[in-house]
Design an enzyme around this catalytic site. Structure first.
Site, PDB file in Angstrom:
ATOM      1  N   ALA A 131      -7.577  24.536  -8.359  1.00  0.00           N
ATOM      2  CA  ALA A 131      -8.638  23.531  -8.248  1.00  0.00           C
ATOM      3  C   ALA A 131      -9.824  24.003  -7.411  1.00  0.00           C
ATOM      4  O   ALA A 131     -10.959  23.579  -7.639  1.00  0.00           O
ATOM      5  CB  ALA A 131      -8.055  22.245  -7.664  1.00  0.00           C
TER       6      ALA A 131
ATOM      7  N   PRO B  15     -13.611  17.588  -7.016  1.00  0.00           N
ATOM      8  CA  PRO B  15     -12.757  17.697  -5.825  1.00  0.00           C
ATOM      9  C   PRO B  15     -11.411  18.330  -6.160  1.00  0.00           C
ATOM     10  O   PRO B  15     -10.890  18.142  -7.266  1.00  0.00           O
ATOM     11  CB  PRO B  15     -12.556  16.238  -5.389  1.00  0.00           C
ATOM     12  CG  PRO B  15     -13.372  15.387  -6.266  1.00  0.00           C
ATOM     13  CD  PRO B  15     -13.854  16.194  -7.418  1.00  0.00           C
ATOM     14  N   ASP B  16     -10.858  19.117  -5.221  1.00  0.00           N
ATOM     15  CA  ASP B  16      -9.493  19.612  -5.424  1.00  0.00           C
ATOM     16  C   ASP B  16      -8.522  18.537  -4.955  1.00  0.00           C
ATOM     17  O   ASP B  16      -8.915  17.393  -4.710  1.00  0.00           O
ATOM     18  CB  ASP B  16      -9.288  20.975  -4.735  1.00  0.00           C
ATOM     19  CG  ASP B  16      -9.461  20.912  -3.232  1.00  0.00           C
ATOM     20  OD1 ASP B  16      -9.531  19.799  -2.685  1.00  0.00           O
ATOM     21  OD2 ASP B  16      -9.523  21.984  -2.601  1.00  0.00           O
ATOM     22  N   PHE B  17      -7.252  18.883  -4.816  1.00  0.00           N
ATOM     23  CA  PHE B  17      -6.269  17.885  -4.403  1.00  0.00           C
ATOM     24  C   PHE B  17      -6.016  17.908  -2.902  1.00  0.00           C
ATOM     25  O   PHE B  17      -5.916  16.880  -2.270  1.00  0.00           O
ATOM     26  CB  PHE B  17      -4.938  18.144  -5.135  1.00  0.00           C
ATOM     27  CG  PHE B  17      -4.892  17.546  -6.524  1.00  0.00           C
ATOM     28  CD1 PHE B  17      -5.950  16.812  -7.038  1.00  0.00           C
ATOM     29  CD2 PHE B  17      -3.760  17.708  -7.322  1.00  0.00           C
ATOM     30  CE1 PHE B  17      -5.909  16.265  -8.307  1.00  0.00           C
ATOM     31  CE2 PHE B  17      -3.704  17.157  -8.595  1.00  0.00           C
ATOM     32  CZ  PHE B  17      -4.776  16.436  -9.087  1.00  0.00           C
ATOM     33  N   ARG B  18      -5.900  19.132  -2.308  1.00  0.00           N
ATOM     34  CA  ARG B  18      -5.340  19.190  -0.956  1.00  0.00           C
ATOM     35  C   ARG B  18      -6.324  19.577   0.149  1.00  0.00           C
ATOM     36  O   ARG B  18      -5.930  19.634   1.305  1.00  0.00           O
ATOM     37  CB  ARG B  18      -4.137  20.156  -0.939  1.00  0.00           C
ATOM     38  CG  ARG B  18      -2.980  19.594  -1.735  1.00  0.00           C
ATOM     39  CD  ARG B  18      -1.798  20.515  -1.855  1.00  0.00           C
ATOM     40  NE  ARG B  18      -0.825  19.951  -2.777  1.00  0.00           N
ATOM     41  CZ  ARG B  18      -0.901  20.007  -4.101  1.00  0.00           C
ATOM     42  NH1 ARG B  18      -1.914  20.619  -4.676  1.00  0.00           N
ATOM     43  NH2 ARG B  18       0.014  19.444  -4.861  1.00  0.00           N
TER      44      ARG B  18
ATOM     45  N   GLN C 276      -4.668  26.817 -13.317  1.00  0.00           N
ATOM     46  CA  GLN C 276      -3.955  25.542 -13.170  1.00  0.00           C
ATOM     47  C   GLN C 276      -4.907  24.390 -13.450  1.00  0.00           C
ATOM     48  O   GLN C 276      -4.502  23.237 -13.453  1.00  0.00           O
ATOM     49  CB  GLN C 276      -3.411  25.414 -11.743  1.00  0.00           C
ATOM     50  CG  GLN C 276      -2.430  26.520 -11.369  1.00  0.00           C
ATOM     51  CD  GLN C 276      -2.137  26.511  -9.866  1.00  0.00           C
ATOM     52  OE1 GLN C 276      -1.328  25.728  -9.390  1.00  0.00           O
ATOM     53  NE2 GLN C 276      -2.799  27.379  -9.121  1.00  0.00           N
ATOM     54  N   ASN C 277      -6.200  24.705 -13.649  1.00  0.00           N
ATOM     55  CA  ASN C 277      -7.190  23.648 -13.850  1.00  0.00           C
ATOM     56  C   ASN C 277      -7.150  23.111 -15.270  1.00  0.00           C
ATOM     57  O   ASN C 277      -6.746  23.798 -16.214  1.00  0.00           O
ATOM     58  CB  ASN C 277      -8.592  24.160 -13.519  1.00  0.00           C
ATOM     59  CG  ASN C 277      -8.754  24.411 -12.035  1.00  0.00           C
ATOM     60  OD1 ASN C 277      -7.895  24.010 -11.255  1.00  0.00           O
ATOM     61  ND2 ASN C 277      -9.826  25.067 -11.652  1.00  0.00           N
ATOM     62  N   ILE C 278      -7.641  21.894 -15.388  1.00  0.00           N
ATOM     63  CA  ILE C 278      -7.599  21.205 -16.679  1.00  0.00           C
ATOM     64  C   ILE C 278      -9.005  20.841 -17.142  1.00  0.00           C
ATOM     65  O   ILE C 278      -9.179  20.117 -18.092  1.00  0.00           O
ATOM     66  CB  ILE C 278      -6.727  19.929 -16.572  1.00  0.00           C
ATOM     67  CG1 ILE C 278      -7.238  19.006 -15.448  1.00  0.00           C
ATOM     68  CG2 ILE C 278      -5.267  20.298 -16.301  1.00  0.00           C
ATOM     69  CD1 ILE C 278      -6.488  17.681 -15.323  1.00  0.00           C
TER      70      ILE C 278
ATOM     71  N   HIS D 215      -1.681  23.967 -17.047  1.00  0.00           N
ATOM     72  CA  HIS D 215      -1.485  22.524 -16.941  1.00  0.00           C
ATOM     73  C   HIS D 215      -2.241  21.751 -18.018  1.00  0.00           C
ATOM     74  O   HIS D 215      -2.477  20.551 -17.875  1.00  0.00           O
ATOM     75  CB  HIS D 215      -1.879  22.055 -15.532  1.00  0.00           C
ATOM     76  CG  HIS D 215      -0.965  22.600 -14.475  1.00  0.00           C
ATOM     77  ND1 HIS D 215      -1.283  22.679 -13.138  1.00  0.00           N
ATOM     78  CD2 HIS D 215       0.298  23.117 -14.576  1.00  0.00           C
ATOM     79  CE1 HIS D 215      -0.272  23.210 -12.461  1.00  0.00           C
ATOM     80  NE2 HIS D 215       0.684  23.493 -13.308  1.00  0.00           N
TER      81      HIS D 215
HETATM   82  P1  NAD Z   1      -5.067  22.417  -4.306  1.00  0.00           P
HETATM   83  O1  NAD Z   1      -5.980  21.247  -4.207  1.00  0.00           O
HETATM   84  O2  NAD Z   1      -3.678  22.244  -3.888  1.00  0.00           O
HETATM   85  O3  NAD Z   1      -5.667  23.615  -3.446  1.00  0.00           O
HETATM   86  C1  NAD Z   1      -6.993  24.048  -3.609  1.00  0.00           C
HETATM   87  C2  NAD Z   1      -7.235  25.226  -2.672  1.00  0.00           C
HETATM   88  O4  NAD Z   1      -8.514  25.739  -2.964  1.00  0.00           O
HETATM   89  C3  NAD Z   1      -7.207  24.846  -1.197  1.00  0.00           C
HETATM   90  O5  NAD Z   1      -6.290  25.680  -0.522  1.00  0.00           O
HETATM   91  C4  NAD Z   1      -8.657  25.109  -0.716  1.00  0.00           C
HETATM   92  O6  NAD Z   1      -8.695  25.721   0.547  1.00  0.00           O
HETATM   93  C5  NAD Z   1      -9.185  26.048  -1.760  1.00  0.00           C
HETATM   94  N1  NAD Z   1     -10.616  25.878  -2.030  1.00  0.00           N
HETATM   95  C6  NAD Z   1     -11.280  24.730  -2.290  1.00  0.00           C
HETATM   96  N2  NAD Z   1     -12.574  24.981  -2.573  1.00  0.00           N
HETATM   97  C7  NAD Z   1     -12.729  26.342  -2.459  1.00  0.00           C
HETATM   98  C8  NAD Z   1     -13.829  27.220  -2.632  1.00  0.00           C
HETATM   99  N3  NAD Z   1     -15.050  26.772  -2.960  1.00  0.00           N
HETATM  100  N4  NAD Z   1     -13.633  28.550  -2.452  1.00  0.00           N
HETATM  101  C9  NAD Z   1     -12.400  29.032  -2.106  1.00  0.00           C
HETATM  102  N5  NAD Z   1     -11.320  28.236  -1.924  1.00  0.00           N
HETATM  103  C10 NAD Z   1     -11.485  26.906  -2.117  1.00  0.00           C
HETATM  104  O7  NAD Z   1      -5.198  22.955  -5.794  1.00  0.00           O
HETATM  105  P2  NAD Z   1      -4.112  23.689  -6.727  1.00  0.00           P
HETATM  106  O8  NAD Z   1      -3.334  24.673  -5.944  1.00  0.00           O
HETATM  107  O9  NAD Z   1      -4.857  24.108  -7.931  1.00  0.00           O
HETATM  108  O10 NAD Z   1      -3.103  22.527  -7.132  1.00  0.00           O
HETATM  109  C11 NAD Z   1      -3.613  21.301  -7.590  1.00  0.00           C
HETATM  110  C12 NAD Z   1      -3.164  20.880  -8.970  1.00  0.00           C
HETATM  111  O11 NAD Z   1      -4.085  19.872  -9.373  1.00  0.00           O
HETATM  112  C13 NAD Z   1      -3.257  21.933 -10.012  1.00  0.00           C
HETATM  113  O12 NAD Z   1      -2.087  21.868 -10.712  1.00  0.00           O
HETATM  114  C14 NAD Z   1      -4.423  21.530 -10.934  1.00  0.00           C
HETATM  115  O13 NAD Z   1      -3.950  21.406 -12.256  1.00  0.00           O
HETATM  116  C15 NAD Z   1      -4.757  20.120 -10.562  1.00  0.00           C
HETATM  117  N6  NAD Z   1      -6.212  19.899 -10.343  1.00  0.00           N
HETATM  118  C16 NAD Z   1      -7.120  20.394 -11.220  1.00  0.00           C
HETATM  119  C17 NAD Z   1      -8.465  20.190 -11.018  1.00  0.00           C
HETATM  120  C18 NAD Z   1      -9.442  20.764 -12.017  1.00  0.00           C
HETATM  121  O14 NAD Z   1      -9.086  20.942 -13.183  1.00  0.00           O
HETATM  122  N7  NAD Z   1     -10.665  21.113 -11.588  1.00  0.00           N
HETATM  123  C19 NAD Z   1      -8.926  19.488  -9.902  1.00  0.00           C
HETATM  124  C20 NAD Z   1      -7.958  18.982  -9.006  1.00  0.00           C
HETATM  125  C21 NAD Z   1      -6.607  19.200  -9.247  1.00  0.00           C
END
Ligand code: NAD
Length: 241
Positions: free
Chosen positions: A19, A28-31, A98-100, A116
């Protein structure tokens, strides 16, 4: 070695992302601190994005999904674009994501393994008819097919298995790679996070704002922003530096 030196010498790069690759596109990401999991919901996002919730609380699932998971105006950022250029230049084998959100394909990448699934594929559970993400965004309540069947996004919900062919393609690419760049992922969602263990090439590179469980095993760790790091590297396309 610097990242530039590693990329200069690599011709079978695989990029494994999450993410964090799309936060610079406004998704936005998740964590992270401003991620979805830090926002307050009556039901946790993991529950709302589960298969059980989809079938038992379909209207609530779609309310959340339309609101938070359908960023249809988002555009590829410098990282998505650079990876597409490296593929065209013959340096990158594949993107495993893992992004969608479909932003790698929007940037021009062809070999993309979407572990995913994708918001851009949706189908009727009764007759199999396909629907666009725009159709889902424009619908209200629970979206139904012209045949009356329930429409489901081809997104792997919590509790659902990954697609076998996608897993196989992703693992084959990772096993064939000379350099694996792991980026923008907290490496906490399994089985996807375990895929990096299949890499046996030369350079394991991690680009992530926050620390991850993989940091200690990498030849290079950059706790920086993805777009800035990849954006500063050459495209390796003819006539470009
Ligand atoms: P996560 O939210 O768990 O972790 C994201 C990581 O990315 C964090 O550790 C953060 O420090 C880092 N990060 C954020 N912005 C950054 C940047 N600009 N540069 C470098 N690092 C950065 O995400 P995950 O591990 O992908 O797990 C989340 C799950 O949620 C995945 O399975 C995904 O499918 C899904 N998801 C997808 C989207 C999308 O498609 N864009 C968005 C949110 C969640």
């Amino acid at each position: 070695m610097t990242l530039r030196e590693i990329i200069d010498k690599s011709n079978k790069i695989v990029f494994f992302g999450g993410a964090g690759v799309s936060t610079e596109s406004g998704i936005p990401d998740f964590r992270s601190e401003d991620g979805l999991y830090r926002q307050k919901y009556d039901v946790p996002p993991e529950t709302m994005l589960s298969s059980a919730y989809f079938y038992s609380h379909t209207a609530d699932f779609y309310r959340f999904y339309r609101d938070k998971m359908l960023p249809l105006s988002a555009q590829p950022n410098a990282a998505h674009k650079k990876l597409a250029e490296w593929e065209r230049a013959g340096k990158l084998l594949a993107v495993v994501t893992q992004n969608i959100d479909g932003l790698h394909q929007a940037a021009g990448s062809k070999a993309v393994y979407e572990l995913h699934g994708s918001i851009h594929r949706n189908h009727c559970l009764a007759c199999g008819k396909s629907y666009t993400a725009q159709f889902i965004a424009d619908s209200t309540g629970v979206p139904h097919c012209s045949c009356g069947g329930l429409i489901k996004p081809d997104v792997v919900l919590y509790g659902e298995p990954l697609d076998g062919a996608t897993v196989q393609g992703a693992l084959e690419a990772i096993m064939a790679a000379d350099t694996l760049i792991v980026a923008g992922t907290s490496l906490t969602v399994y089985p996807a996070a375990g895929f990096v263990d299949y890499f046996h090439g030369k350079h394991l590179v991690l680009i992530n704002r926050d620390a991850t469980p993989l940091d200690g095993k990498c030849s290079l760790v950059l706790h920086q922003k993805m777009g800035e790091v990849l954006g500063a590297l050459p495209s390796y396309l003819p006539n470009e530096k």
